[in-house]
Design an enzyme around this catalytic site. Sequence first.
Site, PDB file in Angstrom:
ATOM      1  N   SER A 277       0.846  -1.191   0.000  1.00 38.72           N
ATOM      2  CA  SER A 277       0.000   0.000   0.000  1.00 38.72           C
ATOM      3  C   SER A 277       0.881   1.240   0.000  1.00 38.72           C
ATOM      4  CB  SER A 277      -0.904   0.022   1.237  1.00 38.72           C
ATOM      5  OG  SER A 277      -0.170   0.437   2.387  1.00 38.72           O
ATOM      6  N   ASP A 278       0.333   2.374  -0.405  1.00 35.45           N
ATOM      7  CA  ASP A 278       1.049   3.616  -0.142  1.00 35.45           C
ATOM      8  C   ASP A 278       0.821   3.960   1.325  1.00 35.45           C
ATOM      9  OD1 ASP A 278       2.571   5.902  -0.460  1.00 35.45           O
ATOM     10  OD2 ASP A 278       1.661   6.426  -2.362  1.00 35.45           O
ATOM     11  N   TRP A 279       1.521   4.971   1.803  1.00 36.81           N
ATOM     12  CA  TRP A 279       1.532   5.300   3.235  1.00 36.81           C
ATOM     13  C   TRP A 279       0.098   5.476   3.761  1.00 36.81           C
ATOM     14  CZ3 TRP A 279       6.071   6.974   6.246  1.00 36.81           C
ATOM     15  CH2 TRP A 279       5.744   7.382   7.545  1.00 36.81           C
ATOM     16  N   GLY A 280      -0.339   4.511   4.554  1.00 38.43           N
ATOM     17  CA  GLY A 280      -1.639   4.613   5.208  1.00 38.43           C
ATOM     18  C   GLY A 280      -2.833   4.450   4.299  1.00 38.43           C
TER      19      GLY A 280
END
Length: 738
Positions: A277-280
């Site tokens: 995933s991208d950050w968060g």
Amino acid sequence: MKLAFGLLLISIANNVFAQNADKFVTDLMSKMTLEKKIGQLNQYSGEWANTGPVTKDGDKQGQIRRGQVGAMLNVTTVKQTTELQKMAMESRLKIPLLFGQDVIHGYRINYPIPLAEAASWDMQAIEKSARYAAVEAAAYGIHWTFAPMVDIGRDPRWGRVMEGAGEDPYLGSLVAKARVKGFQGKGLGSTDALMACAKHFAAYGAAIGGRDYNSVDISVRQLYETYLPPFKAAADEGVATFMNAFNDLNGIPATGSKFLQREILKKQWNYKGFVVSDWGSIGEMIQHGYAKDHYEAALKAIVAGSDMDMESRSYKNHLAQLVTDGKVDVALIDEAVRRILTKKYELGLFDNPFKFSDQKRQDAQSNNPLHRKHAREIAAKSIVLLKNEKQLLPLSKSTKNIALIGPFGKAISDNLGFWSTSWPDDNKLIVPIYDGLKNQLSPDSKLVYAKGCNVNDSDKSQFEEAIQIAKNADVVIMTLGEAANMSGEAKSRSSIRLPGVQEDLLKEIHKIGKPIVLLISAGRPLIFNWAADNIESIAYTWWLGTEAGNAIADVVFGSYNPAAKLPMTFPRAEGQIPIYYNYYNTGRPFTREDELDYVSAYTDLKNSPKYPFGYGLSYTNFEIKNLKLSSNTLKTSGDTLKITVDVANTGNYDGEEVIQLYIRDLVGSVVRPVKELKGFKKIFLQKGQKTQVEFELTPEQLSFYNDDLDFIFEEGVFDIFVGNSSTANLKASFELIK
């Protein structure tokens, strides 16, 4: 025969390695509890830096020791990686950590921002930048880079265009392959190679209004035709990982999209790496309104095919309960774990968790002269000459008095641009423009600097000093543009004009009447119409990295003859955006700027861009003529069409030129663009030298996605255009037949 036999041996060796990896991972997973499996899907940021909102977690080190963390990011030195890897070795199964980092355009030595490198149209040089960045980062203990970003960008308001290769899927695909090849080198497991990561999957660059993280609403055919090709190219090149996009695509957040991750990536493309995933972004599906809480976000992400959770804690806190509740089949978790552990095996971390953490290797790569040499070369290759009236450039190194004016003349860290790693010795590493010019000027010449103004405020108190040094100069070099932190993630701008009072300063200096060379530093296409119309010479210098000053001086004084070409269209006004060369013709196309009634045109602005895709000047002149086709027909069954043009360097300097080939499919079952880039060749000619450039076209290169998403070619007439920009007007036609 020898080559075929060698390839056979490589294939056999790869199959044996894959079988061994599968056996090892299967055995290891049989010893893992569900908790430890979920731990492998969990990625945290180190305490030293971050690239998103920080999530507080007081027991991070304890979780590493218990085998509840699979990867870390923002852990940037041998000392730090060794310290954390030792903690991981305290866990029962001693599964090593992965260390990831945003190694976007260099590490210790920084190269031009990716958009600038794309302007070089030099795939070997771009690959070399990624190769050297990997050598350095791997020497500092890093295993994995979150690059390349391969998003197509048609909207310069979007700050992250600086991180990609521009607007064209053909050029973007070649750059994607070059950068993956550079990062991954001879293959995973080499101590000078990084796992690459194709991001952001998918269509992140089509954010509505150019506003970062915004929704994307496009047809599926547009997705396949424009936005997916660079990702497919990266996958074909063997990119180790993919990263989700932040955006929703047609109403479904990319992180929760089964269509993107399961159907396209893992099924249609048979992709074997893992998706992070991208950050968060898993947790952010709550804000999207697609999940009511982290429990539901974890459910939707794992079902969709997102393998690793970067920083949201959704998997860590909720996957086990989802299995207990019967909502997640443990087979989905096993699949994700297997993908991640396989990459750790390929890196050789199970044999030696510390193989990348070598202080001697780190010390050797702290300031590699070979890498600095390349940084200077690729930076010069990235500078686009936009205008050069009266051949003002190149300047003589013996010019008596030069005034350097503008906020970037002595800037240091700005030269790196966004997504660069800061180091305590940056002041010694980075070459500012002033120093680069001074180093090459004759001892009898005088270089005087005045800042003139700040980057982005209304203060004009420094104008007078700049005016005075300009009056005493033989030539003025102006350095204007964006600060490094004005382009990048979360740096969208509604106005992409020169910020602050920079244009006012330029106008005041212009009134003096001295020749002006304008250098524009930026991470995106800017709008600078007054300068474009009134200043004699303009070079677009982007953000060029550690060797920026030396590279700019090489171009200004003629040691290097610029040959770069724009990878994005430069608009006249924000009202034209999104603007790109490969548009559809419409039923009422405009053909002349002065005939605007009832055609697809603006009544208050020209339709044409200020500078088109593929444009860029040289200090010399190139004549391109005699476009010839080997036939006026091309058969659909295994035929090849040869296209030739004669190119001559008719100017006074040796130089390079990028010869570009475009096609137009005149009639299709779906409308086709007015032009599509299908090939280019960068050639070097000495002054007076001539050559013939040849291209080849096959029916497969004429393929497109029809309304049923079948990738096909259709019989009919095609136009061919050859020239040195997307406005190429050498034209010929052929017919595709059975």
